[in-house]
Design a protein around this motif. Structure first.
Motif, PDB file in Angstrom:
ATOM      1  N   GLU A 130      38.995  72.697   8.059  1.00 48.39           N
ATOM      2  CA  GLU A 130      39.284  73.878   9.094  1.00 48.39           C
ATOM      3  C   GLU A 130      39.734  73.534  10.299  1.00 48.39           C
ATOM      4  OE1 GLU A 130      36.979  77.299   9.090  1.00 48.39           O
ATOM      5  OE2 GLU A 130      37.237  77.775   7.088  1.00 48.39           O
ATOM      6  N   ASP A 131      38.919  72.580  11.022  1.00 45.00           N
ATOM      7  CA  ASP A 131      39.317  72.300  12.445  1.00 45.00           C
ATOM      8  C   ASP A 131      40.494  71.277  12.349  1.00 45.00           C
ATOM      9  OD1 ASP A 131      37.163  73.601  13.082  1.00 45.00           O
ATOM     10  OD2 ASP A 131      36.028  71.804  13.465  1.00 45.00           O
ATOM     11  N   HIS A 132      40.672  70.484  11.471  1.00 42.64           N
ATOM     12  CA  HIS A 132      41.864  69.794  11.333  1.00 42.64           C
ATOM     13  C   HIS A 132      43.163  70.283  11.261  1.00 42.64           C
ATOM     14  CE1 HIS A 132      44.352  66.122  10.749  1.00 42.64           C
ATOM     15  NE2 HIS A 132      44.917  66.645   9.611  1.00 42.64           N
ATOM     16  N   PHE A 133      43.152  71.579  10.449  1.00 44.17           N
ATOM     17  CA  PHE A 133      44.366  72.372  10.517  1.00 44.17           C
ATOM     18  C   PHE A 133      44.607  73.592  11.518  1.00 44.17           C
ATOM     19  CE2 PHE A 133      44.118  70.340   6.269  1.00 44.17           C
ATOM     20  CZ  PHE A 133      45.453  69.632   6.161  1.00 44.17           C
ATOM     21  N   ASP A 134      43.650  73.524  12.337  1.00 43.78           N
ATOM     22  CA  ASP A 134      43.568  74.647  13.439  1.00 43.78           C
ATOM     23  C   ASP A 134      44.254  74.097  14.653  1.00 43.78           C
ATOM     24  OD1 ASP A 134      43.067  76.852  14.747  1.00 43.78           O
ATOM     25  OD2 ASP A 134      40.875  76.811  14.643  1.00 43.78           O
ATOM     26  N   ALA A 135      44.590  74.869  15.668  1.00 41.68           N
ATOM     27  CA  ALA A 135      44.928  74.230  17.025  1.00 41.68           C
ATOM     28  C   ALA A 135      43.990  73.957  17.747  1.00 41.68           C
ATOM     29  CB  ALA A 135      45.514  75.646  17.793  1.00 41.68           C
ATOM     30  N   ASN A 136      44.138  72.872  18.644  1.00 41.36           N
ATOM     31  CA  ASN A 136      43.390  72.221  19.560  1.00 41.36           C
ATOM     32  C   ASN A 136      43.761  72.321  20.969  1.00 41.36           C
ATOM     33  OD1 ASN A 136      41.709  70.548  21.022  1.00 41.36           O
ATOM     34  ND2 ASN A 136      41.098  69.013  19.274  1.00 41.36           N
ATOM     35  N   ASP A 137      43.620  73.403  21.664  1.00 45.94           N
ATOM     36  CA  ASP A 137      44.204  73.445  23.202  1.00 45.94           C
ATOM     37  C   ASP A 137      43.974  72.351  23.929  1.00 45.94           C
ATOM     38  OD1 ASP A 137      44.953  76.058  22.113  1.00 45.94           O
ATOM     39  OD2 ASP A 137      43.237  77.220  23.001  1.00 45.94           O
ATOM     40  N   GLU A 138      42.721  72.037  24.010  1.00 42.90           N
ATOM     41  CA  GLU A 138      42.253  71.000  25.005  1.00 42.90           C
ATOM     42  C   GLU A 138      43.118  69.786  24.797  1.00 42.90           C
ATOM     43  OE1 GLU A 138      38.014  69.159  26.267  1.00 42.90           O
ATOM     44  OE2 GLU A 138      38.143  70.662  24.613  1.00 42.90           O
ATOM     45  N   LEU A 139      43.153  69.098  23.449  1.00 39.74           N
ATOM     46  CA  LEU A 139      43.887  68.165  22.876  1.00 39.74           C
ATOM     47  C   LEU A 139      45.523  68.091  23.291  1.00 39.74           C
ATOM     48  CD1 LEU A 139      43.853  65.159  21.714  1.00 39.74           C
ATOM     49  CD2 LEU A 139      43.859  66.540  19.699  1.00 39.74           C
ATOM     50  N   GLU A 140      45.923  69.422  23.119  1.00 36.55           N
ATOM     51  CA  GLU A 140      47.411  69.671  23.202  1.00 36.55           C
ATOM     52  C   GLU A 140      47.736  69.350  24.765  1.00 36.55           C
ATOM     53  OE1 GLU A 140      48.493  73.355  20.998  1.00 36.55           O
ATOM     54  OE2 GLU A 140      47.473  72.639  19.072  1.00 36.55           O
ATOM     55  N   ALA A 141      46.948  70.095  25.495  1.00 34.03           N
ATOM     56  CA  ALA A 141      47.058  70.139  26.908  1.00 34.03           C
ATOM     57  C   ALA A 141      47.026  68.819  27.495  1.00 34.03           C
ATOM     58  CB  ALA A 141      46.075  71.015  27.742  1.00 34.03           C
ATOM     59  N   VAL A 142      46.088  67.872  26.972  1.00 27.93           N
ATOM     60  CA  VAL A 142      46.020  66.615  27.506  1.00 27.93           C
ATOM     61  C   VAL A 142      47.446  65.657  27.073  1.00 27.93           C
ATOM     62  CG1 VAL A 142      44.841  64.365  27.307  1.00 27.93           C
ATOM     63  CG2 VAL A 142      43.698  66.549  27.793  1.00 27.93           C
ATOM     64  N   LEU A 143      47.611  65.912  25.867  1.00 32.86           N
ATOM     65  CA  LEU A 143      49.114  65.225  25.408  1.00 32.86           C
ATOM     66  C   LEU A 143      50.282  65.635  26.070  1.00 32.86           C
ATOM     67  CD1 LEU A 143      48.474  65.174  21.474  1.00 32.86           C
ATOM     68  CD2 LEU A 143      48.179  63.368  23.239  1.00 32.86           C
ATOM     69  N   ALA A 148      50.459  66.846  29.509  1.00 33.02           N
ATOM     70  CA  ALA A 148      50.207  66.441  30.596  1.00 33.02           C
ATOM     71  C   ALA A 148      50.587  64.826  30.688  1.00 33.02           C
ATOM     72  CB  ALA A 148      49.001  66.775  31.159  1.00 33.02           C
ATOM     73  N   LYS A 149      50.512  64.143  29.586  1.00 31.68           N
ATOM     74  CA  LYS A 149      50.603  62.722  29.739  1.00 31.68           C
ATOM     75  C   LYS A 149      52.139  62.377  28.950  1.00 31.68           C
ATOM     76  CE  LYS A 149      46.058  60.783  29.386  1.00 31.68           C
ATOM     77  NZ  LYS A 149      45.050  60.212  28.649  1.00 31.68           N
ATOM     78  N   GLY A 150      52.649  63.566  28.676  1.00 29.76           N
ATOM     79  CA  GLY A 150      54.141  63.471  27.980  1.00 29.76           C
ATOM     80  C   GLY A 150      54.235  62.800  26.640  1.00 29.76           C
ATOM     81  N   LYS A 151      53.056  62.869  25.913  1.00 28.72           N
ATOM     82  CA  LYS A 151      53.087  62.104  24.848  1.00 28.72           C
ATOM     83  C   LYS A 151      53.557  63.268  23.664  1.00 28.72           C
ATOM     84  CE  LYS A 151      50.018  58.615  25.604  1.00 28.72           C
ATOM     85  NZ  LYS A 151      48.936  57.593  25.346  1.00 28.72           N
ATOM     86  N   GLN A 152      55.010  63.673  23.810  1.00 29.70           N
ATOM     87  CA  GLN A 152      55.542  64.512  23.066  1.00 29.70           C
ATOM     88  C   GLN A 152      55.477  64.376  21.287  1.00 29.70           C
ATOM     89  OE1 GLN A 152      56.343  67.337  24.537  1.00 29.70           O
ATOM     90  NE2 GLN A 152      56.863  68.352  22.535  1.00 29.70           N
ATOM     91  N   GLU A 153      55.696  63.038  20.985  1.00 33.48           N
ATOM     92  CA  GLU A 153      55.708  62.790  19.429  1.00 33.48           C
ATOM     93  C   GLU A 153      54.544  63.133  19.035  1.00 33.48           C
ATOM     94  OE1 GLU A 153      56.978  59.057  17.012  1.00 33.48           O
ATOM     95  OE2 GLU A 153      57.991  59.066  19.145  1.00 33.48           O
ATOM     96  N   LEU A 154      53.331  62.590  19.560  1.00 31.32           N
ATOM     97  CA  LEU A 154      51.722  62.502  18.889  1.00 31.32           C
ATOM     98  C   LEU A 154      51.585  64.255  19.071  1.00 31.32           C
ATOM     99  CD1 LEU A 154      49.537  59.997  20.728  1.00 31.32           C
ATOM    100  CD2 LEU A 154      50.307  60.250  18.301  1.00 31.32           C
ATOM    101  N   LEU A 155      52.061  65.011  20.146  1.00 31.58           N
ATOM    102  CA  LEU A 155      51.975  66.340  20.218  1.00 31.58           C
ATOM    103  C   LEU A 155      52.406  67.082  18.918  1.00 31.58           C
ATOM    104  CD1 LEU A 155      50.773  68.687  22.128  1.00 31.58           C
ATOM    105  CD2 LEU A 155      52.805  68.771  22.990  1.00 31.58           C
ATOM    106  N   ASN A 156      53.667  66.790  18.794  1.00 31.75           N
ATOM    107  CA  ASN A 156      54.308  67.245  17.483  1.00 31.75           C
ATOM    108  C   ASN A 156      53.470  67.065  16.331  1.00 31.75           C
ATOM    109  OD1 ASN A 156      56.200  68.313  19.131  1.00 31.75           O
ATOM    110  ND2 ASN A 156      57.853  66.694  18.501  1.00 31.75           N
ATOM    111  N   THR A 157      52.983  65.764  16.197  1.00 28.58           N
ATOM    112  CA  THR A 157      52.096  65.540  14.743  1.00 28.58           C
ATOM    113  C   THR A 157      50.815  66.449  14.839  1.00 28.58           C
ATOM    114  OG1 THR A 157      50.901  63.910  15.826  1.00 28.58           O
ATOM    115  CG2 THR A 157      52.838  63.128  14.624  1.00 28.58           C
TER     116      THR A 157
END
Ligand code: UTP
Length: 290
Positions: A64-77, A79-88
Motif C-alpha cells: 500500500e505504501d509503495h503505491f501511495d504518495a510520499n510527501d516528505e520524499l517528494e519534497a526532498v527530491l 528541492a534537490k532538483g532530482k526531477q527524473e527520480l521524482l517522476n518515477t
C-alpha cells in the motif's frame, strides 16, 4: 464486454523466501530498484487494465505504501532538483488500486474468490504477483485479444521440463483451435510426471469469465489441501469453453531463489548503466571460481 479489471493475488506466505518474507510480502522483493509487483502493475496498465485489486495478507502495508504518495520524499527530491527520480515515484500514485485482505492463505482459488464483489459481472484477469512475463505484446494483452475474439476464458501456458509438472497446473490439450491456442480436455493441478497429460503448464496469467466465482464458492480443497484455482477452471471448462494460449516470450519465476537470481541478472543486463560492468563482473567471477 471490455476487460477492465485485474486481480493480483499477493497473500501467499512466501515460505521459500523466509526470513526476508517474514514482515514483507514476497511480491515486494526488489528486482534491483523496482519491486516485483510494480512490473506486474505496469503490465496491467500497458494491457489497458483500468482498476486493479491486490489481494493481500497480514503484511500488506509495504505494498500500500509503495503505491501511495510520499510527501516528505517528494519534497526532498524536488528541492534537490532530482526531477527524473521524482517522476518515477509520482507516477505510482496515479494508478487505480484497491486492496482486499485474504484472512487465511487457503490457496490461490480462495485468494481469487476475495475479488468477487470487486469484479461483479465482468470478465477479468488474474496476474500472479511473483511471475514476470516479457514479450513484445504484454501477455495480459494477448489474453485479452483472444477473449475479444472468442468471449471465452483463456489461460497462459508454457512447456516445462517433464520432471517439473508436479509444481504446476497442467493442461490436457484437445486440439489446436488456432495457432498457439488450444481447446482443453482437462486442467489438472500438480500432476506427477508419470500421469501428467502434457508438459504444458499454466503460468501466472489468467483471463476468466465471472462464472468462475460460483464455482470457487463450492470448490473443495485439492492438492496441498488448498482451494485450487485450476480445479475450479476445470469445472468451468465443462460449462463453457476455456482456452489455453501458449506463451512464447520469457517468463521469470521470482517466487523461487534461482528464478529470482535469473530475473535480477536479466534485468541488470537490460539497464544501460549496469550492463557493461555486470558482464565484466560475471566473466571475471566465472574465470576465478571455475
Ligand atoms: P505460491 O504458491 O507461489 O505462493 O502462490 P506462496 O504460497 O506464497 O509461496 P511459498 O511456496 O510459500 O514460497 C502463487 C501466488 O498466489 C498467491 C501468492 O501470493 C503468489 O503470488 N497466493 C497463494 C495467495 O494470494 N493466497 C494463497 O492462499 C496462496
Amino acid at each position: 464486454m471490455k476487460v477492465r479489471k485485474a486481480v493480483i493475488p499477493a497473500a501467499g506466505l512466501g515460505t521459500r523466501f523466509l526470513p526476508a518474507t517474514k514482515a514483507m510480502p514476497k511480491e515486494m522483493l526488489p528486482i534491483i530498484n523496482k519491486p516485483t509487483i510494480q512490473f506486474i502493475v505496469e503490465e496491467a496498465i500497458q494491457s489497458g487494465i483500468e482498476d486493479i485489486l491486490i489481494v493481500t495478507g497480514r503484511s500488506k502495508r509495504p505494498i500500500e505504501d509503495h503505491f501511495d504518495a510520499n510527501d516528505e520524499l517528494e519534497a526532498v527530491l524536488e528541492a534537490k532538483g532530482k526531477q527524473e527520480l521524482l517522476n518515477t515515484i509520482k507516477d505510482l500514485n496515479s494508478i487505480n488500486l484497491f486492496f482486499k485482505r485474504q484472512s487465511y492463505p487457503k490457496g490461490l482459488g480462495h485468494a481469487v474468490l476475495q475479488a468477487k464483489n470487486f469484479i461483479g459481472d465482468e470478465p477479468f484477469v488474474v496476474m500472479l504477483g511473483d511471475d514476470l512475463m516479457m514479450d513484445t505484446v504484454p501477455l495480459t494483452k494477448q489474453l485479452i485479444n483472444n477473449y475479444n475474439e472468442t468471449h471465452a476464458s483463456t489461460l497462459a501456458v508454457m512447456p516445462v521440463p517433464r520432471q517439473d509438472t508436479s509444481k504446476y497446473g497442467v493442461i490436457d490439450p484437445e486440439r489446436e483451435y488456432k495457432k498457439g491456442v488450444y481447446n482443453v480436455r482437462r486442467f489438472v493441478e500438480k500432476p506427477a510426471p508419470e500421469v501428467a497429460p502434457s508438459n504444458l503448464a499454466i503460468i501466472g496469467r489468467y483471463l476468466l469469465t465471472p462464472e468462475i466465482f460460483d464455482l470457487l464458492e463450492t470448490q473443495p480443497a485439492g492438492a496441498g489441501n488448498e482451494i485450487q484455482l485450476t480445479d475450479a477452471i476445470d469445472r468451468l471448462n465443462k460449462i463453457q469453453r476455456v482456452f489455453a494460449l501458449e506463451f512464447n516470450g520469457h517468463r521469470y519465476d521470482v517466487g523461487n531463489k534461482m528464478g529470482y537470481m535469473e530475473t535480477i541478472i536479466e534485468y541488470g543486463l537490460s539497464l544501460p548503466e549496469l550492463r557493461e560492468d555486470l558482464i565484466d563482473f560475471i566473466k571475471a567471477t566465472v574465470k576465478e571460481r571455475l
